[in-house]
Design a protein around this motif. Structure first.
Motif, short mmCIF file in Angstrom:
data_model
loop_
_atom_site.label_atom_id
_atom_site.label_comp_id
_atom_site.label_asym_id
_atom_site.label_seq_id
_atom_site.Cartn_x
_atom_site.Cartn_y
_atom_site.Cartn_z
N LEU A 123 -2.05 38.41 -27.58
CA LEU A 123 -1.37 37.72 -28.68
C LEU A 123 -1.19 38.63 -29.88
O LEU A 123 -0.13 38.62 -30.53
N VAL A 182 1.93 34.49 -35.21
CA VAL A 182 0.60 34.13 -34.71
C VAL A 182 0.23 32.72 -35.16
O VAL A 182 -0.30 31.91 -34.38
N ALA A 185 1.98 30.22 -33.10
CA ALA A 185 1.47 30.19 -31.73
C ALA A 185 0.14 29.46 -31.64
O ALA A 185 -0.14 28.78 -30.65
N THR A 186 -0.70 29.57 -32.67
CA THR A 186 -2.03 28.96 -32.62
C THR A 186 -2.06 27.56 -33.23
O THR A 186 -2.92 26.74 -32.87
#
Length: 365
Positions: A123, A182, A185-186
Motif C-alpha cells: 500500500l 492512502v 484506501a483505509t
C-alpha cells in the motif's frame, strides 16, 4: 470513528493554550488543524492521543469517554514530524512493532503479522525497502515507514503532527497526494496538524483554522479563502492590505477605490475595514485617485506593485505580467478589488450575503 470535542480547555503555567474548543470529526473524515505556531494545534492533537490531559471539557469517540482511557487503550496511530523510527530495526520490523508488543493473549499470530506488514508495504509502495534500515532511507521513505507503523495496528484514529515538515517542498507535494490516496484506501478517521495552507487545503475534507487557542473558522478551502470569518483568518490567508472604508447600503466606499466587483454586505452603515490579498487587486489609471505607484518589480510571471496614498498607507498588488496594464512609477491608479473581506471598525466578523452562517461554523469567542 466519530470524534466529539466539547468545551476543551488547557493551560500550561497559567498560560491558556486551548480556550474552549468545540469540534466534531465525522467517521472516515480527514481534517486539518491549520494555524501559526502557538495556536494550540499540537496540544489538541496530544489530548486526543492521550499524551496530554485537559483542564476541563470533554472528548468522546463513538460516544465513549476517551478521557477515562489511557493512551494505550485508545488505539491511536500517531505519526510525528521526525519519524521516530527504531534505527536498529529493518523497515519490516519497524512496521510490525505495534503488533508484536501488545499483551501476548491479544497479539496476532506471526503469519498474520507478516501478512499485515506485506499488505502495508504494498500500500505504501515500499516493498523493495522491506529489509533496509532507517539510515538507508530518504526522508520521504522514512515518513512512509512511520505511517505504516501507525496503520499496522488498525488504529481507531490516525493523528499526524506536521508529518511532512522536515521534507523539502517537492517531496512534500508528492507525499500529500500519496497520503490522500492512502486515507481513501483505509477509510480511517484522520486529523493532521500543519501550518502550511496549501498542504491543508489540498489534503483535508475540512480545515479547522486555529489562533491563540481558539477555533476561528471551519470550512473547505474555497469557503475559508473567499469568506474569512475574522480578521485573524483574513490575515492568515494572506490579506496583507487593510484599508479604512465606509459602508453605505451594504456597499464599500473609499477614495480611489472601485468596489463594484465586491458583494453587497449585510452590515450597518458606518466605518469598516477592507482586507485584501495582493493577488485580488486590479489597477486602472486614474489621475484623480490618491493611490500613487511607489515601487514595482517583476519575478518574470508576476509584477509586484506597491502603491501609497496621501496618508503614507502602502498597498501591495500582484499582477500577472503578461496581462497587467502598462504601469508608470509615480502615476495614480484606481484600485479594483476582485474579492475581499469586510469587517466593522471594531473588527468583528462580517459575513456577506454569499457566505451564509452555515459556512462560518463554530466561531469561538
Amino acid at each position: 470513528m466519530t470524534i466529539a470535542i466539547t468545551s476543551l480547555i488547557k493551560s500550561f503555567d497559567r498560560t491558556a493554550v486551548l480556550r474552549g474548543i468545540d469540534l466534531t470529526v465525522e467517521a472516515g473524515e480527514l481534517v486539518a488543524l491549520l494555524g501559526p505556531s502557538g495556536s494550540g494545534k499540537t496540544t489538541l492533537l496530544k489530548i486526543i492521543a492521550g499524551l496530554e490531559w485537559p483542564d476541563a471539557g470533554g472528548l468522546s469517540v463513538d460516544g465513549r469517554d476517551w478521557l477515562a482511557l489511557t493512551a494505550q487503550e485508545r488505539r491511536i496511530g500517531f505519526v510525528f514530524q521526525h519519524y521516530a523510527l527504531f534505527p536498529h530495526m529493518k523497515v519490516r520490523d519497524n512496521i510490525a512493532f505495534g503488533l508484536t508488543v501488545g499483551p501476548r493473549a491479544a497479539r496476532p499470530p506471526k503469519p498474520e503479522i507478516a501478512a499485515r506488514v506485506d499488505d502495508l508495504l504494498a500500500l505504501l509502495q515500499i516493498t523493495h525497502l522491506a529489509d533496509r534500515f532507517p539510515s538507508q532511507l530518504s526522508g520521504g521513505q522514512r515518513q512512509r515507514v512511520a505511517l505504516g507503523r501507525a496503520l499496522a495496528i488498525r488504529p481507531a484514529v490516525l493523528l499526524l503532527d506536521e508529518p511532512f515538515g522536515a521534507l523539502d517542498a517537492a517531496i512534500r507535494r508528492d507525499l500529500r497526494r500519496w497520503l490522500r490516496e492512502v486515507h481513501e484506501a483505509t477509510g480511517s478517521t484522520t486529523i493532521f496538524v500543519t501550518h502550511d495552507q496549501e498542504e491543508a487545503f489540498e489534503l483535508a475534507d475540512r480545515v479547522v483554522v486555529m489562533g491563540e487557542g481558539r477555533i476561528e473558522q471551519i470550512g473547505t478551502a474555497d469557503q475559508i479563502h473567499d469568506h474569512p470569518a475574522s480578521p485573524f483568518v483574513a490575515r492568515f490567508m494572506g490579506a496583507v492590505a487593510e484599508l479604512p472604508v465606509a459602508l453605505h447600503a451594504g456597499r464599500v466606499d473609499a477614495a480611489g477605490l472601485d468596489a463594484s466587483r465586491l458583494e453587497r454586505r449585510a452590515m450597518a452603515d458606518g466605518p469598516a475595514r477592507l482586507f485584501l490579498r495582493p493577488d485580488a487587486i486590479a489597477l486602472e489609471p486614474d489621475a484623480a485617485s490618491p493611490w500613487i505607484l511607489h515601487q514595482m518589480a517583476s519575478n518574470g510571471a508576476v509584477i509586484r506593485a506597491v502603491l501609497r496614498d496621501g496618508t503614507g498607507l502602502e498597498l501591495p498588488a500582484d499582477l500577472p505580467r503578461h496581462s497587467a496594464p502598462k504601469l508608470v512609477k509615480g502615476a495614480a491608479y484606481r484600485l479594483q478589488p476582485l474579492s475581499g473581506a469586510v469587517f466593522a471598525s471594531g473588527l468583528g466578523p462580517a459575513p456577506s450575503e454569499a457566505a451564509p452562517s452555515s459556512i462560518l461554523q463554530e466561531k469561538h469567542a
